[in-house]
Design a protein around this motif. Structure first.
Motif, PDB file in Angstrom:
ATOM      1  N   GLU A  53     -16.262 -19.179  -6.653  1.00 41.21           N
ATOM      2  CA  GLU A  53     -14.994 -19.851  -6.943  1.00 41.21           C
ATOM      3  C   GLU A  53     -15.163 -20.777  -8.145  1.00 41.21           C
ATOM      4  OE1 GLU A  53     -12.925 -20.470  -2.652  1.00 41.21           O
ATOM      5  OE2 GLU A  53     -14.618 -21.791  -3.090  1.00 41.21           O
ATOM      6  N   HIS A  55     -14.363 -24.341  -9.555  1.00 36.58           N
ATOM      7  CA  HIS A  55     -14.023 -25.688  -9.115  1.00 36.58           C
ATOM      8  C   HIS A  55     -13.692 -26.532 -10.340  1.00 36.58           C
ATOM      9  CE1 HIS A  55     -15.608 -25.150  -4.968  1.00 36.58           C
ATOM     10  NE2 HIS A  55     -16.334 -24.219  -5.574  1.00 36.58           N
ATOM     11  N   ILE A  76      -9.934 -26.241  -6.334  1.00 34.89           N
ATOM     12  CA  ILE A  76     -10.410 -24.876  -6.527  1.00 34.89           C
ATOM     13  C   ILE A  76      -9.310 -24.133  -7.274  1.00 34.89           C
ATOM     14  CG2 ILE A  76     -11.054 -22.730  -5.382  1.00 34.89           C
ATOM     15  CD1 ILE A  76     -12.177 -24.448  -3.097  1.00 34.89           C
ATOM     16  N   LYS A  78      -7.180 -21.061  -8.804  1.00 33.54           N
ATOM     17  CA  LYS A  78      -6.751 -19.700  -8.455  1.00 33.54           C
ATOM     18  C   LYS A  78      -6.102 -19.078  -9.681  1.00 33.54           C
ATOM     19  CE  LYS A  78      -6.966 -20.317  -3.720  1.00 33.54           C
ATOM     20  NZ  LYS A  78      -8.228 -21.012  -3.688  1.00 33.54           N
TER      21      LYS A  78
END
Length: 169
Positions: A53, A55, A76, A78
């Motif tokens: 992911e 961050h 996080i 997206k």
């Protein structure tokens, strides 16, 4: 490869690929993503790829970091998130879409121009360890210098008069 698209103005956009595990964002040149705008702190934020992911971490910026309109210190990211550093809008793209999913737009020549003015952020503080040099004029010193100059001028005049009055031998 994940990307950040920076919208500096309607005509000026910059695309940054996130090829490293950590990308710093800020106004100064030592950042991976440099955004030269007064609302962006010198070391504003960082984007870190960790555990699959991305961050986003604010680094104590003056004007804040926002994801989809909400101020964050950590988030996080997206695909498609709108990220704002100070007043500069960006969009995070987790993956670049292939030609089969959407056609690429026609290439256009971007107009670039040099900045004509610079704005110092209102919170700017001079960080120099040296005090600013100031010129102080002491009235007593100035009087002594003036009297010395007048005395020297009187001496030169008296010597010149003495030479003119004495007849040559």
């Amino acid at each position: 490869m994940p990307q950040i698209r920076v919208y500096l103005s309607e005509d000026n956009q910059a695309l940054h690929e996130l090829s490293e595990d950590t990308a710093t964002v800020g106004r100064v040149a030592d950042n991976a993503i440099q955004i030269e705008d007064g609302s962006v702190s010198s070391h504003h934020a960082e984007i870190v790829f960790e555990n699959g992911e991305y961050h986003l971490n604010d680094k104590g910026s003056t004007n804040g970091t926002f994801v989809n309109g909400e101020q964050v210190t950590s988030a996080i990211l997206k695909d498609g998130d709108h990220v704002r550093f100070g007043s500069i809008e960006t969009v995070f793209a987790a993956e670049v879409r292939s030609k089969s999913s959407a056609p690429l737009p026609q290439s256009e020549r971007a107009a670039a121009s040099l900045g004509s003015d610079s704005a110092r952020p209102p919170s700017f503080v001079n960080a120099s360890p040296f005090p600013r040099a100031t010129v102080k004029t002491d009235p007593l010193t100035m009087t002594a210098v003036a009297l010395g100059a007048v005395g020297a001028l009187c001496f030169v005049i008296s010597v010149a008069l003495a030479l003119m009055i004495q007849p040559p031998a």
